[in-house]
Design a protein around this motif. Structure first.
Motif, mmCIF file in Angstrom:
data_model
loop_
_atom_site.group_PDB
_atom_site.id
_atom_site.type_symbol
_atom_site.label_atom_id
_atom_site.label_comp_id
_atom_site.label_asym_id
_atom_site.label_seq_id
_atom_site.Cartn_x
_atom_site.Cartn_y
_atom_site.Cartn_z
ATOM 1 N N MET A 170 -9.629 2.285 4.755
ATOM 2 C CA MET A 170 -10.725 2.937 4.026
ATOM 3 C C MET A 170 -10.867 2.307 2.628
ATOM 4 S SD MET A 170 -11.342 6.982 3.184
ATOM 5 C CE MET A 170 -12.958 7.578 2.676
ATOM 6 N N GLY A 171 -9.737 1.950 2.036
ATOM 7 C CA GLY A 171 -9.746 1.288 0.734
ATOM 8 C C GLY A 171 -10.422 -0.082 0.805
ATOM 9 N N TYR A 172 -10.108 -0.831 1.867
ATOM 10 C CA TYR A 172 -10.755 -2.144 2.068
ATOM 11 C C TYR A 172 -12.273 -1.974 2.240
ATOM 12 C CZ TYR A 172 -6.209 -4.442 3.209
ATOM 13 O OH TYR A 172 -4.943 -4.966 3.181
ATOM 14 N N MET A 232 -5.846 4.985 5.433
ATOM 15 C CA MET A 232 -6.402 5.003 4.076
ATOM 16 C C MET A 232 -6.436 3.615 3.432
ATOM 17 S SD MET A 232 -7.604 7.896 3.450
ATOM 18 C CE MET A 232 -7.949 7.700 1.708
ATOM 19 N N LEU A 233 -5.572 2.716 3.916
ATOM 20 C CA LEU A 233 -5.643 1.331 3.417
ATOM 21 C C LEU A 233 -6.960 0.701 3.887
ATOM 22 C CD1 LEU A 233 -4.600 -1.325 2.175
ATOM 23 C CD2 LEU A 233 -3.298 -1.700 4.280
ATOM 24 N N ARG A 277 -14.615 -1.575 -0.612
ATOM 25 C CA ARG A 277 -15.009 -2.758 -1.391
ATOM 26 C C ARG A 277 -16.402 -3.243 -1.031
ATOM 27 N NH1 ARG A 277 -9.975 -6.149 0.013
ATOM 28 N NH2 ARG A 277 -11.287 -7.898 -0.581
ATOM 29 N N TYR A 293 0.833 -1.202 0.000
ATOM 30 C CA TYR A 293 0.000 0.000 0.000
ATOM 31 C C TYR A 293 0.875 1.262 0.000
ATOM 32 C CZ TYR A 293 -3.615 3.384 0.656
ATOM 33 O OH TYR A 293 -4.436 4.472 0.459
#
Lengths: 139, 160
Positions: free
Chosen positions: A64-66, A61-62, A69, A31
């Motif tokens: 938040m990225g997950y 933010m990782l 989904r 990431y």
């Protein structure tokens, strides 16, 4: 992936949750590279030990990225109007995260039907890592 | 005066000075959205939909190229020449800072091949718990190559 159908959504209903593998150093290293966030807090154990932390911590933010989904597994990305999160506590290496979304509001705005979702990410001990909400157009 | 009190006092003076930086804007960042970067970001955030990885699938869906995931725009902010300039402006040590919250409002999708311009400013600064926690809000807008507003973001950082 579109098992849950937003067209028949009702208030209080949960979207299919997303259970993730334990957060690993590899996840954080990848990431850091992909996002360009090279803050050593997430990748350099020597640095974090120097500032008094036992280990590296995950990029907010990782996570938040997950969590995003859960939204894109159930809606087209173009339907998502707003996505907000608060980082409630630090995510550590080894945390097993579950990302959830619940329908809290269904309303019509500008002749368009919208859903408001309440979002959360918790770890294996039910500690809240992220909470948030999203606004999605459905018609 | 005890050291801890002095430190608190200094921190508060510092914060007062810092507030003059509200509304300070930063030079725009121009960012080319490359296919490889979209794939890499999609892999790193665990995406599974081929629309993020396979251009043929993206085109079948009517998209010009690979779709950038929901939080992809965060990569733009890290492309600054000196991504931590604001910390220097505010005399903050990076080790004391954490991301408190993040918001996006989306207007248009972002695809590989787009050129994004990000314009940011310090929107607000405030403190909680008698000044022991200080917050900075950055507001950004993202435009594409046609000057179309594609997204807005609000990032809040907390200084411990």
């Amino acid at each position: 992936m579109n098992i849950w159908n937003y067209k028949s959504a009702s208030i209080g209903e949960f979207l299919p949750e997303l259970k993730l593998e334990p957060v690993s150093r590899t996840n954080l290293a990848l990431y850091a590279g992909a996002s360009g966030d090279h803050n050593p807090l997430h990748i350099d154990t020597d640095y974090v030990n120097e500032i008094g932390l036992p280990d590296v911590i995950a990029h907010g933010m990782l996570i938040m990225g997950y969590l995003g989904r859960v939204l894109t597994n159930n809606f087209s990305q173009g339907q998502i109007l707003e996505y907000h999160v608060q980082f409630s506590s630090i995510t550590n290496i080894g945390d097993k995260l579950t990302c959830s979304a619940k329908v809290v509001k269904i309303f019509t705005n500008d002749k368009k039907k919208n859903l408001e979702l309440e979002l959360s990410v918790k770890n294996q001990d039910d500690d809240l890592k992220l909470k948030g909400h999203s606004l999605v157009k459905i018609l | 005066m005890k050291w801890s009190k002095l430190k608190n006092f200094l921190a508060q003076c510092n914060l007062m000075l810092n507030r003059s930086l509200i509304n300070k804007s930063y030079p725009p960042i121009i960012f080319d959205v490359e296919k490889q970067r979209v794939k890499f970001f999609s892999k790193a955030t665990g995406q599974t939909d081929p629309v993020y990885f396979d251009e043929d699938v993206a085109k079948e869906k009517g998209f010009p190229s690979l779709l950038a995931p929901l939080t992809f725009l965060t990569t733009v902010s890290h492309e600054k020449k000196n991504p931590y300039q604001y910390l220097h402006d505010l005399s903050i040590d990076m080790k004391n800072i954490l991301h408190a919250s993040q918001s996006y409002k989306y207007h248009h999708l972002v695809f590989a091949g787009d050129q994004i311009t990000m314009e940011s400013k310090i929107k607000d600064m405030y403190d909680k718990k008698n000044g022991t926690l200080q917050f900075i809000e950055f507001e950004s807008i993202f435009l594409n190559q046609n000057k179309k507003l594609i997204a807005e973001s609000l990032s809040t950082l907390v200084i411990r």
